[in-house]
Scaffold this motif. Structure first.
Motif, PDB file in Angstrom:
ATOM      1  N   LEU A  12       0.822  -1.206   0.000  1.00 27.53           N
ATOM      2  CA  LEU A  12       0.000   0.000   0.000  1.00 27.53           C
ATOM      3  C   LEU A  12       0.862   1.265   0.000  1.00 27.53           C
ATOM      4  O   LEU A  12       0.606   2.210  -0.754  1.00 27.53           O
ATOM      5  CB  LEU A  12      -0.929   0.008   1.221  1.00 27.53           C
ATOM      6  CG  LEU A  12      -2.041  -1.048   1.264  1.00 27.53           C
ATOM      7  CD1 LEU A  12      -2.761  -0.989   2.606  1.00 27.53           C
ATOM      8  CD2 LEU A  12      -3.025  -0.844   0.122  1.00 27.53           C
ATOM      9  N   VAL A  13       1.879   1.265   0.852  1.00 27.51           N
ATOM     10  CA  VAL A  13       2.745   2.445   0.954  1.00 27.51           C
ATOM     11  C   VAL A  13       3.543   2.644  -0.326  1.00 27.51           C
ATOM     12  O   VAL A  13       3.621   3.757  -0.876  1.00 27.51           O
ATOM     13  CB  VAL A  13       3.688   2.315   2.166  1.00 27.51           C
ATOM     14  CG1 VAL A  13       4.723   3.440   2.170  1.00 27.51           C
ATOM     15  CG2 VAL A  13       2.890   2.329   3.468  1.00 27.51           C
ATOM     16  N   GLN A  14       4.144   1.581  -0.831  1.00 26.59           N
ATOM     17  CA  GLN A  14       4.997   1.704  -2.008  1.00 26.59           C
ATOM     18  C   GLN A  14       4.203   2.096  -3.247  1.00 26.59           C
ATOM     19  O   GLN A  14       4.672   2.900  -4.064  1.00 26.59           O
ATOM     20  CB  GLN A  14       5.763   0.406  -2.221  1.00 26.59           C
ATOM     21  CG  GLN A  14       6.807   0.168  -1.133  1.00 26.59           C
ATOM     22  CD  GLN A  14       7.429  -1.214  -1.195  1.00 26.59           C
ATOM     23  OE1 GLN A  14       7.317  -1.914  -2.195  1.00 26.59           O
ATOM     24  NE2 GLN A  14       8.093  -1.607  -0.121  1.00 26.59           N
ATOM     25  N   ALA A  15       3.006   1.576  -3.401  1.00 25.28           N
ATOM     26  CA  ALA A  15       2.177   1.947  -4.549  1.00 25.28           C
ATOM     27  C   ALA A  15       1.756   3.406  -4.466  1.00 25.28           C
ATOM     28  O   ALA A  15       1.804   4.144  -5.468  1.00 25.28           O
ATOM     29  CB  ALA A  15       0.940   1.044  -4.615  1.00 25.28           C
ATOM     30  N   LYS A  16       1.362   3.844  -3.283  1.00 22.74           N
ATOM     31  CA  LYS A  16       0.963   5.245  -3.112  1.00 22.74           C
ATOM     32  C   LYS A  16       2.146   6.182  -3.319  1.00 22.74           C
ATOM     33  O   LYS A  16       2.019   7.246  -3.941  1.00 22.74           O
ATOM     34  CB  LYS A  16       0.350   5.441  -1.730  1.00 22.74           C
ATOM     35  CG  LYS A  16      -0.099   6.855  -1.420  1.00 22.74           C
ATOM     36  CD  LYS A  16      -1.225   7.309  -2.321  1.00 22.74           C
ATOM     37  CE  LYS A  16      -2.540   6.685  -1.960  1.00 22.74           C
ATOM     38  NZ  LYS A  16      -3.702   7.302  -2.631  1.00 22.74           N
ATOM     39  N   PHE A  17       3.321   5.773  -2.813  1.00 21.54           N
ATOM     40  CA  PHE A  17       4.517   6.606  -2.979  1.00 21.54           C
ATOM     41  C   PHE A  17       4.878   6.748  -4.458  1.00 21.54           C
ATOM     42  O   PHE A  17       5.172   7.853  -4.934  1.00 21.54           O
ATOM     43  CB  PHE A  17       5.691   6.006  -2.205  1.00 21.54           C
ATOM     44  CG  PHE A  17       6.951   6.832  -2.269  1.00 21.54           C
ATOM     45  CD1 PHE A  17       7.174   7.842  -1.345  1.00 21.54           C
ATOM     46  CD2 PHE A  17       7.910   6.618  -3.251  1.00 21.54           C
ATOM     47  CE1 PHE A  17       8.321   8.620  -1.397  1.00 21.54           C
ATOM     48  CE2 PHE A  17       9.057   7.381  -3.311  1.00 21.54           C
ATOM     49  CZ  PHE A  17       9.266   8.390  -2.379  1.00 21.54           C
ATOM     50  N   ALA A  18       4.864   5.651  -5.191  1.00 15.04           N
ATOM     51  CA  ALA A  18       5.219   5.695  -6.611  1.00 15.04           C
ATOM     52  C   ALA A  18       4.263   6.597  -7.385  1.00 15.04           C
ATOM     53  O   ALA A  18       4.695   7.412  -8.231  1.00 15.04           O
ATOM     54  CB  ALA A  18       5.208   4.287  -7.191  1.00 15.04           C
ATOM     55  N   ALA A  19       2.963   6.500  -7.090  1.00 13.62           N
ATOM     56  CA  ALA A  19       1.976   7.326  -7.785  1.00 13.62           C
ATOM     57  C   ALA A  19       2.124   8.799  -7.414  1.00 13.62           C
ATOM     58  O   ALA A  19       2.054   9.686  -8.277  1.00 13.62           O
ATOM     59  CB  ALA A  19       0.568   6.832  -7.468  1.00 13.62           C
ATOM     60  N   ALA A  20       2.340   9.073  -6.138  1.00  9.17           N
ATOM     61  CA  ALA A  20       2.468  10.465  -5.689  1.00  9.17           C
ATOM     62  C   ALA A  20       3.735  11.111  -6.223  1.00  9.17           C
ATOM     63  O   ALA A  20       3.749  12.303  -6.579  1.00  9.17           O
ATOM     64  CB  ALA A  20       2.452  10.521  -4.158  1.00  9.17           C
ATOM     65  N   PHE A  79      -2.796  10.428   0.978  1.00 14.33           N
ATOM     66  CA  PHE A  79      -3.515   9.638   1.980  1.00 14.33           C
ATOM     67  C   PHE A  79      -3.428   8.154   1.639  1.00 14.33           C
ATOM     68  O   PHE A  79      -3.684   7.739   0.513  1.00 14.33           O
ATOM     69  CB  PHE A  79      -4.976  10.086   2.052  1.00 14.33           C
ATOM     70  CG  PHE A  79      -5.800   9.334   3.055  1.00 14.33           C
ATOM     71  CD1 PHE A  79      -5.791   9.705   4.392  1.00 14.33           C
ATOM     72  CD2 PHE A  79      -6.580   8.252   2.670  1.00 14.33           C
ATOM     73  CE1 PHE A  79      -6.556   9.016   5.325  1.00 14.33           C
ATOM     74  CE2 PHE A  79      -7.350   7.556   3.586  1.00 14.33           C
ATOM     75  CZ  PHE A  79      -7.334   7.943   4.915  1.00 14.33           C
ATOM     76  N   ILE A  80      -3.087   7.332   2.655  1.00  7.76           N
ATOM     77  CA  ILE A  80      -2.950   5.894   2.441  1.00  7.76           C
ATOM     78  C   ILE A  80      -4.171   5.152   2.948  1.00  7.76           C
ATOM     79  O   ILE A  80      -4.862   4.476   2.192  1.00  7.76           O
ATOM     80  CB  ILE A  80      -1.674   5.355   3.138  1.00  7.76           C
ATOM     81  CG1 ILE A  80      -0.428   6.071   2.591  1.00  7.76           C
ATOM     82  CG2 ILE A  80      -1.550   3.838   2.952  1.00  7.76           C
ATOM     83  CD1 ILE A  80       0.839   5.788   3.375  1.00  7.76           C
ATOM     84  N   PHE A  91      -4.707   7.739  10.981  1.00 11.53           N
ATOM     85  CA  PHE A  91      -4.619   7.451   9.557  1.00 11.53           C
ATOM     86  C   PHE A  91      -3.155   7.494   9.142  1.00 11.53           C
ATOM     87  O   PHE A  91      -2.302   8.052   9.849  1.00 11.53           O
ATOM     88  CB  PHE A  91      -5.451   8.433   8.715  1.00 11.53           C
ATOM     89  CG  PHE A  91      -5.010   9.874   8.811  1.00 11.53           C
ATOM     90  CD1 PHE A  91      -4.061  10.397   7.936  1.00 11.53           C
ATOM     91  CD2 PHE A  91      -5.557  10.714   9.772  1.00 11.53           C
ATOM     92  CE1 PHE A  91      -3.670  11.722   8.020  1.00 11.53           C
ATOM     93  CE2 PHE A  91      -5.174  12.047   9.861  1.00 11.53           C
ATOM     94  CZ  PHE A  91      -4.217  12.556   8.975  1.00 11.53           C
ATOM     95  N   LEU A  92      -2.880   6.873   8.010  1.00 13.80           N
ATOM     96  CA  LEU A  92      -1.536   6.855   7.450  1.00 13.80           C
ATOM     97  C   LEU A  92      -1.499   7.764   6.227  1.00 13.80           C
ATOM     98  O   LEU A  92      -2.421   7.761   5.401  1.00 13.80           O
ATOM     99  CB  LEU A  92      -1.133   5.436   7.050  1.00 13.80           C
ATOM    100  CG  LEU A  92      -1.132   4.387   8.155  1.00 13.80           C
ATOM    101  CD1 LEU A  92      -0.720   3.017   7.593  1.00 13.80           C
ATOM    102  CD2 LEU A  92      -0.216   4.781   9.309  1.00 13.80           C
TER     103      LEU A  92
END
Length: 350
Positions: A12-20, A79-80, A91-92
């Motif tokens: 979840l974190v890595q996918a959100k980071f890559a997109a952001a 937002f994660i 929240f993360l």
């Protein structure tokens, strides 16, 4: 605490980071990295990030503006997830200005103060994230997580809304450059375990660090009540250390105002699945000087100091600390209290 996530936390974190990062919702600043050592041989990462030294253009407006709370309505691109899934208390969210990939934050849903005492659900949620990162990851995503917290004017804190931060340890590494480096909290708790093969539950300090700190090793997975009890005991030790320092060094430090429920001291907390450490703080940073006494720059540190890392923004700071790593001891001594290596393990067990 069960997080109740829709997927594995590292994914979840890595996918959100890559997109952001791709959409420029976050601004990632790369760093140069090397490892320097204290005079006792303890390795610290030294990072150089000149991008952070760039000053924004001055605003034309003269009226002061209310400081924006980035955790009140976090950007959806950052937002994660809410945690736990039912009746979330936290929240993360991604850090908007990271220098290490996948740097993320645990913030309270309510706007609780960073300078108030941490509560059991803060600690439970933190440990749950630490555990999830290790147990849920697989292959290249499996790793360790380092959590840290800054509280008080001298701690390196930047936001008043309560939040703890996470850095993936594998993201902090850089191949052979950091092959003999580990996060400092693990060095502290591993040392305490080696010295106490019976794994007695006691508060300890690493005898070779130049600043006072209080550490506790988890000998099994701690329940929420134990996390809170550990935190309270370490905090009380840190508070007493500052009170004692003030009494013997008049005029050098004072307690913070407690009128609005704020804690009287500044401190950093660090946690991994291995243990917890609290470091009392007396300065946010330290002025780095040349041999002739002239100033080079003010080196600031936050809770990442308990991860064994510090960052500079200017070339001369980077050069001088590599050429004269003994200056690291002066920085570490100045931001904390002078090291006290008295035996403190006689503390009642938790």
């Amino acid at each position: 605490m069960l997080l109740g996530l829709s997927g594995e936390l590292p994914d979840l974190v890595q996918a959100k980071f890559a997109a952001a990062k791709a959409s420029e919702a976050l601004l990632f600043s790369s760093t140069e990295l090397t490892v320097i050592r204290t005079s006792a041989g303890i390795p610290f990462q030294l990072r150089y990030c000149p991008a952070l030294a760039k000053k924004p253009e001055p605003r034309k407006e003269t009226a002061p503006k209310k400081k924006i709370d980035p955790f009140e309505n976090p950007l959806k691109e950052l937002f994660i997830t809410d945690i736990p899934a039912t009746n979330p208390s936290h929240f993360l969210v991604l850090n908007k200005y990271p220098v290490i990939p996948n740097h993320f934050i645990l913030a309270t849903k309510q706007n609780k103060k960073q300078t108030h005492v941490l509560e059991q659900d803060d600690l439970e949620a933190t440990y749950a994230c630490l555990k999830a990162w290790q147990s849920e990851g697989s292959g290249s995503n499996r790793g360790r997580l380092f959590a840290f917290f800054n509280s008080g004017d001298n701690s390196g804190a930047s936001q008043p809304h309560r939040h703890l931060q996470f850095l993936p340890v594998e993201s902090m590494h850089d191949g052979r450059k950091t092959s003999d480096w580990d996060v400092l909290i693990n060095t502290i708790v591993e040392r305490s375990t080696q010295e106490r093969p019976d794994k007695s539950n006691s508060v300890v300090q690493h005898p070779k660090l130049p600043f006072t700190h209080f550490a506790y090793t988890f000998i099994s997975e701690p329940a929420g009540a134990q996390l809170l009890q550990t935190y309270n005991q370490l905090y009380q030790r840190a508070k007493q250390a500052i009170v004692d320092f003030i009494s013997t060094n008049p005029g050098q430090l004072s307690l913070h105002d407690e009128a609005e429920g704020d804690l009287p001291i500044s401190y950093n907390l660090a946690m991994t699945t291995e243990g917890m450490v609290i470091m009392p703080r007396r300065n946010e940073g330290h002025m780095l000087r040349r041999d002739d006494g002239t100033e080079i720059g003010f080196v600031q540190l936050n809770g990442t100091v308990l991860g064994g890392t510090l960052m500079v923004k200017f070339q001369e700071e980077w050069d001088v600390l590599q050429q004269h790593p003994e200056k690291l001891d002066s920085i570490l001594e100045a931001i904390g209290l002078p090291a006290s290596h008295l035996e403190i393990a006689a503390t009642p067990t938790l």
